[in-house]
Structure formats: C-alpha cells, structure tokens
Scaffold this active site. Structure first.
Site, PDB file in Angstrom:
ATOM      1  N   GLU A  44       0.641  -1.289  -0.070  1.00 22.89           N
ATOM      2  CA  GLU A  44       0.433  -0.380  -0.115  1.00 22.89           C
ATOM      3  C   GLU A  44       0.698   1.497  -0.248  1.00 22.89           C
ATOM      4  O   GLU A  44       1.748   1.188   0.683  1.00 22.89           O
ATOM      5  CB  GLU A  44      -1.009  -0.257   1.112  1.00 22.89           C
ATOM      6  CG  GLU A  44      -1.770   1.199   1.088  1.00 22.89           C
ATOM      7  CD  GLU A  44      -2.297   1.204   2.424  1.00 22.89           C
ATOM      8  OE1 GLU A  44      -3.522   1.980   2.530  1.00 22.89           O
ATOM      9  OE2 GLU A  44      -2.550   1.273   3.247  1.00 22.89           O
ATOM     10  N   GLU A  69       4.009   4.636   4.291  1.00 23.64           N
ATOM     11  CA  GLU A  69       4.253   5.970   4.772  1.00 23.64           C
ATOM     12  C   GLU A  69       5.052   7.347   4.894  1.00 23.64           C
ATOM     13  O   GLU A  69       5.547   6.243   6.240  1.00 23.64           O
ATOM     14  CB  GLU A  69       3.053   5.908   5.651  1.00 23.64           C
ATOM     15  CG  GLU A  69       2.296   7.497   6.495  1.00 23.64           C
ATOM     16  CD  GLU A  69       1.920   7.816   5.505  1.00 23.64           C
ATOM     17  OE1 GLU A  69       2.186   9.432   5.390  1.00 23.64           O
ATOM     18  OE2 GLU A  69       0.955   7.382   5.575  1.00 23.64           O
ATOM     19  N   ASN A  96       9.569   7.869   1.209  1.00 26.28           N
ATOM     20  CA  ASN A  96       9.410   8.817   0.419  1.00 26.28           C
ATOM     21  C   ASN A  96       9.567   7.605  -0.520  1.00 26.28           C
ATOM     22  O   ASN A  96       9.939   7.142  -1.266  1.00 26.28           O
ATOM     23  CB  ASN A  96       9.482  10.094   0.237  1.00 26.28           C
ATOM     24  CG  ASN A  96       9.036  11.035  -0.610  1.00 26.28           C
ATOM     25  OD1 ASN A  96       8.039   9.657  -1.637  1.00 26.28           O
ATOM     26  ND2 ASN A  96       8.210  12.229  -0.669  1.00 26.28           N
ATOM     27  N   ASP A 118      -3.478  11.853  -2.866  1.00 23.66           N
ATOM     28  CA  ASP A 118      -3.629  13.247  -3.173  1.00 23.66           C
ATOM     29  C   ASP A 118      -4.006  13.732  -4.471  1.00 23.66           C
ATOM     30  O   ASP A 118      -3.608  12.883  -5.332  1.00 23.66           O
ATOM     31  CB  ASP A 118      -2.445  14.083  -2.267  1.00 23.66           C
ATOM     32  CG  ASP A 118      -2.564  15.197  -3.304  1.00 23.66           C
ATOM     33  OD1 ASP A 118      -3.557  16.121  -3.093  1.00 23.66           O
ATOM     34  OD2 ASP A 118      -2.239  16.291  -1.625  1.00 23.66           O
ATOM     35  N   ASP A 154     -12.124   9.529  -2.981  1.00 28.06           N
ATOM     36  CA  ASP A 154     -13.715  10.119  -2.901  1.00 28.06           C
ATOM     37  C   ASP A 154     -13.301  11.375  -3.999  1.00 28.06           C
ATOM     38  O   ASP A 154     -14.406  11.912  -4.774  1.00 28.06           O
ATOM     39  CB  ASP A 154     -14.064  10.235  -1.631  1.00 28.06           C
ATOM     40  CG  ASP A 154     -13.115  11.594  -1.248  1.00 28.06           C
ATOM     41  OD1 ASP A 154     -11.413  11.181  -0.995  1.00 28.06           O
ATOM     42  OD2 ASP A 154     -12.991  12.573  -0.876  1.00 28.06           O
ATOM     43  N   THR A 191     -10.314   2.071   4.932  1.00 30.05           N
ATOM     44  CA  THR A 191      -9.847   3.263   5.071  1.00 30.05           C
ATOM     45  C   THR A 191     -10.462   4.254   6.283  1.00 30.05           C
ATOM     46  O   THR A 191     -11.966   4.854   6.135  1.00 30.05           O
ATOM     47  CB  THR A 191      -8.721   4.235   4.491  1.00 30.05           C
ATOM     48  OG1 THR A 191      -9.705   5.436   3.699  1.00 30.05           O
ATOM     49  CG2 THR A 191      -8.288   2.762   3.436  1.00 30.05           C
ATOM     50  N   GLU A 192      -9.439   5.149   7.499  1.00 36.68           N
ATOM     51  CA  GLU A 192      -9.800   6.491   7.756  1.00 36.68           C
ATOM     52  C   GLU A 192     -11.104   7.359   6.962  1.00 36.68           C
ATOM     53  O   GLU A 192     -12.020   8.104   7.495  1.00 36.68           O
ATOM     54  CB  GLU A 192      -9.140   6.696   8.850  1.00 36.68           C
ATOM     55  CG  GLU A 192      -8.891   6.140   9.390  1.00 36.68           C
ATOM     56  CD  GLU A 192      -7.367   4.567   9.358  1.00 36.68           C
ATOM     57  OE1 GLU A 192      -7.174   4.015  10.256  1.00 36.68           O
ATOM     58  OE2 GLU A 192      -6.778   4.869   8.131  1.00 36.68           O
ATOM     59  N   TYR A 193     -10.270   7.508   5.666  1.00 38.24           N
ATOM     60  CA  TYR A 193     -10.363   8.717   5.295  1.00 38.24           C
ATOM     61  C   TYR A 193     -12.099   7.957   4.290  1.00 38.24           C
ATOM     62  O   TYR A 193     -13.155   8.677   4.260  1.00 38.24           O
ATOM     63  CB  TYR A 193     -10.226   9.024   3.865  1.00 38.24           C
ATOM     64  CG  TYR A 193      -9.168  10.222   3.799  1.00 38.24           C
ATOM     65  CD1 TYR A 193      -9.082  11.458   4.261  1.00 38.24           C
ATOM     66  CD2 TYR A 193      -7.396  10.134   4.551  1.00 38.24           C
ATOM     67  CE1 TYR A 193      -7.959  12.501   4.889  1.00 38.24           C
ATOM     68  CE2 TYR A 193      -6.592  10.367   4.417  1.00 38.24           C
ATOM     69  CZ  TYR A 193      -7.618  12.390   4.726  1.00 38.24           C
ATOM     70  OH  TYR A 193      -6.180  12.729   4.956  1.00 38.24           O
ATOM     71  N   GLU A 194     -12.353   6.838   4.118  1.00 41.02           N
ATOM     72  CA  GLU A 194     -13.647   6.071   3.651  1.00 41.02           C
ATOM     73  C   GLU A 194     -14.725   6.396   4.314  1.00 41.02           C
ATOM     74  O   GLU A 194     -15.529   6.687   4.328  1.00 41.02           O
ATOM     75  CB  GLU A 194     -12.845   4.481   2.979  1.00 41.02           C
ATOM     76  CG  GLU A 194     -13.785   4.211   2.336  1.00 41.02           C
ATOM     77  CD  GLU A 194     -13.492   2.892   1.903  1.00 41.02           C
ATOM     78  OE1 GLU A 194     -14.522   1.800   1.066  1.00 41.02           O
ATOM     79  OE2 GLU A 194     -12.370   2.930   2.028  1.00 41.02           O
TER      80      GLU A 194
END
Length: 212
Positions: A44, A69, A96, A118, A154, A191-194
C-alpha cells in the site's frame, strides 16, 4: 490540517522493529526475508493512519503486506493499529516512495493499493498524481506479470483521470465501482478517510487494473 510533531516518534519506530522495517532499501529483491512465511506480497502506497493495512493483514493471513507512509507523525499511528490488531504479516516503511524501483526488484510485488491518494487537482501538479504515467512505469516494473493495482478514492476527477491514464498506458480494467458501498462488497476494508466520506454520503470509487 497541520500535523503535530511527535518528538518521541523516532524512538517508537525503532523500538517496534518487529513491524517497522528500519532499512527498507536493503530488502530490495528479498522482501520475503522480512516475514515469517513466504507468501504473495501486497504493498500500500500512503498508508495514513493504518486502518486499511492492519485490517487487510488480519483478514488475509495468507498474504504479506507492506505499508509505505512518508510522514513520521502519521506512521506512528499506523504502527499502533498494526500492533493492536496483531497480524504478523504486516510491515511498515517510513519512506518517500518517489521511485519504488529503489525499494523493490523487478516482478517482486503481486498487488499495489492506492487508497485516497492526494488528487493534486491543479494541472501543473499532474506529474505528482500517483496514476501519472511515470508512476505507472514504476508499477509495471515491480509488479509480477498479472499483478494488480487497486485504486480507491472519493475524488471523481482523480478517478476519471486515472481511468484515462490506465487506458493510455495500455492497461486492462478488470473492475469499476462508481459507488463501492452500495455494491455491498463484504471483503472491503475501509480506510479512515473512507469511513469519514462514506458517512457523509459521498460515493467511493474503486477500480482494479492490470498490465497487459
């Protein structure tokens, strides 16, 4: 949102080297040595706070997962989630991912996940999008023949851009979901955003693609 500096992060990551790979570039071509068992390798890019990678590791013990990450103050949260969830088949990397070919050998990876990357909406930032053709070239090199990329977002414009980018690169689209949560996929790990966006009624877009 400004990220709060965590002065204890370095020590925390070093102390949890059973999960955090300290020298990831040394593992190029031999990532299986970082795990207890030799299994398919899934990666990921941009793991955020780690809910997805921890959940996937627990749901799929027959797969080895690596979460990358770059933000130190974020990855500590992901490591905590992995430790709490308890899967032994997840490793975290604080780097990175500019060029994944520095970290993975040719044909070393079975599956790549791009979750809520992003969108870089301005045209002048197109080259930074993780589905820009220079990134696709990297993915093609490190993925095994038949390897898969799964994209979730999203952002409708990023999703449309990515589908066009995949097509121009000659990739095969195996699945397109325009409202993932309405499809009722029982295996989807959020995910948290999801969670946040879906709770507001925002459609979640997902596609799976392969290199021909």
């Amino acid at each position: 949102m400004r990220l709060r500096h965590k002065p204890w992060a370095d020590d925390f990551l070093a102390e949890n080297d059973q999960v955090v790979v300290q020298y990831p570039f040394d593992y190029k071509s031999k990532w299986q040595e970082a795990f207890q068992r030799k299994q398919p390798l899934h990666v990921e890019i941009g793991s955020g706070k780690g809910q997805f990678i921890a959940g996937m590791g627990k749901q799929h013990p027959d797969i080895n997962f690596i979460g990358i990450e770059r933000v130190k103050s974020v990855i500590v949260g992901a490591v905590k989630k992995v430790l709490d969830a308890g899967p032994e088949n997840v490793r975290m990397v604080n780097e990175n991912a500019r060029d994944l070919r520095d970290m993975f050998a040719e044909n070393e990876v079975d599956h790549l996940y791009l979750n809520f990357s992003d969108p870089w909406p301005k045209t002048r930032h197109e080259k930074r999008r993780l589905t820009y053709h220079t990134f696709l070239e990297q993915y093609k090199d490190i993925l095994k023949p038949g390897g898969v990329i799964t994209l979730k977002t999203d952002n409708k414009k990023l999703f449309e851009y990515s589908l066009i980018s995949f097509s121009k690169f000659g990739m095969e689209v195996e699945e397109v979901e325009l409202d993932l949560h309405q499809s009722g996929d029982p295996w989807n790990v959020e995910t948290e955003y999801e969670e946040k966006f879906a709770a507001k009624g925002q459609p979640i877009y997902r596609c799976r693609v392969t290199f021909v």
